[in-house]
Design a protein around this motif. Sequence first.
Motif, mmCIF file in Angstrom:
data_model
loop_
_atom_site.group_PDB
_atom_site.id
_atom_site.type_symbol
_atom_site.label_atom_id
_atom_site.label_comp_id
_atom_site.label_asym_id
_atom_site.label_seq_id
_atom_site.Cartn_x
_atom_site.Cartn_y
_atom_site.Cartn_z
ATOM 1 N N VAL A 9 9.410 -37.365 -77.285
ATOM 2 C CA VAL A 9 9.846 -38.576 -76.573
ATOM 3 C C VAL A 9 11.359 -38.509 -76.430
ATOM 4 O O VAL A 9 12.080 -38.347 -77.422
ATOM 5 N N PHE A 10 11.845 -38.625 -75.183
ATOM 6 C CA PHE A 10 13.281 -38.584 -74.922
ATOM 7 C C PHE A 10 13.849 -40.000 -75.019
ATOM 8 O O PHE A 10 13.433 -40.906 -74.286
ATOM 9 N N PRO A 22 8.243 -43.508 -87.230
ATOM 10 C CA PRO A 22 8.280 -42.199 -87.892
ATOM 11 C C PRO A 22 8.357 -41.061 -86.875
ATOM 12 O O PRO A 22 7.779 -41.151 -85.790
ATOM 13 N N PHE A 23 9.094 -40.006 -87.203
ATOM 14 C CA PHE A 23 9.124 -38.816 -86.338
ATOM 15 C C PHE A 23 9.236 -37.577 -87.209
ATOM 16 O O PHE A 23 9.703 -37.648 -88.344
ATOM 17 N N LEU A 24 8.802 -36.466 -86.648
ATOM 18 C CA LEU A 24 8.785 -35.230 -87.430
ATOM 19 C C LEU A 24 10.067 -34.434 -87.245
ATOM 20 O O LEU A 24 10.428 -33.635 -88.105
ATOM 21 N N PHE A 67 21.991 -36.948 -71.022
ATOM 22 C CA PHE A 67 21.832 -36.426 -72.378
ATOM 23 C C PHE A 67 21.387 -37.537 -73.325
ATOM 24 O O PHE A 67 21.780 -38.695 -73.168
ATOM 25 N N GLY A 68 20.590 -37.168 -74.303
ATOM 26 C CA GLY A 68 20.122 -38.135 -75.298
ATOM 27 C C GLY A 68 19.561 -37.404 -76.502
ATOM 28 O O GLY A 68 20.026 -36.306 -76.845
ATOM 29 N N ARG A 69 18.563 -38.004 -77.110
ATOM 30 C CA ARG A 69 17.996 -37.429 -78.324
ATOM 31 C C ARG A 69 16.465 -37.492 -78.208
ATOM 32 O O ARG A 69 15.938 -38.571 -77.865
ATOM 33 N N ALA A 70 15.815 -36.376 -78.449
ATOM 34 C CA ALA A 70 14.347 -36.345 -78.340
ATOM 35 C C ALA A 70 13.724 -36.333 -79.726
ATOM 36 O O ALA A 70 14.264 -35.727 -80.663
ATOM 37 N N PHE A 71 12.617 -37.024 -79.835
ATOM 38 C CA PHE A 71 11.917 -37.177 -81.113
ATOM 39 C C PHE A 71 10.503 -36.622 -80.981
ATOM 40 O O PHE A 71 9.806 -36.924 -79.997
ATOM 41 N N LEU A 72 10.086 -35.859 -81.980
ATOM 42 C CA LEU A 72 8.710 -35.359 -82.012
ATOM 43 C C LEU A 72 7.870 -36.351 -82.811
ATOM 44 O O LEU A 72 8.148 -36.581 -84.001
ATOM 45 N N ILE A 73 6.900 -36.961 -82.124
ATOM 46 C CA ILE A 73 6.114 -38.021 -82.789
ATOM 47 C C ILE A 73 4.624 -37.703 -82.740
ATOM 48 O O ILE A 73 4.156 -36.937 -81.890
ATOM 49 N N GLU A 74 3.903 -38.346 -83.634
ATOM 50 C CA GLU A 74 2.447 -38.285 -83.577
ATOM 51 C C GLU A 74 1.969 -39.305 -82.551
ATOM 52 O O GLU A 74 2.624 -40.330 -82.310
#
Length: 175
Positions: A9-10, A22-24, A67-74
Amino acid sequence: MDKTDLHWVFGYGSLIWRQDFPFLEARRAHIDGWQRRFWQGSHDHRGIETDPGRVVTLVPAQGEVCFGRAFLIEHDVFEHLDYREKNGYERKALDIHFDAGSSPGITYVAAVGNVAFLGDAPTHEIVAQIRRCHGPSGSNIDYVIELARALRALDIDDPHVFELETLLLAPIDRA
Ligand code: SIN
């Protein structure tokens, strides 16, 4: 866990600096063809129904990079994010680029013309609105300052955000 249960998710606004999910993994990232703008009304976080604040959305812009920050989520985390971003934002599928490589992912876009969309306005009006507004999540000014701080920490330049920050931190000219 099946790999298809994981999604990138960006984040380009409050998701960058306020993680109540929560994110991985998190990575600096960018997307092509979009720019960040304080054009979305906030009736539920940084303003109220009768006096909405201003928060960021993404506006299509050919040749621009955001530009931003991406999160790996379930996958289950979408339930929380959909609720948090409910004031006009919709999930949008797009490619997210990292320093090395890219991945299909999702971002939340409050599209031009959604019910809470405010659009552009003269800078002094945007500044006055942000100065004035407060909502259940806090002051609208804090949203700008936290976002500017988080962008700086990620070494991201965004003249639109930094100009608003500078004007909001300047003493009010009452002359
Ligand atoms: C985002 O941060 O990616 C979406 C906009 C916001 O919640 O501020």
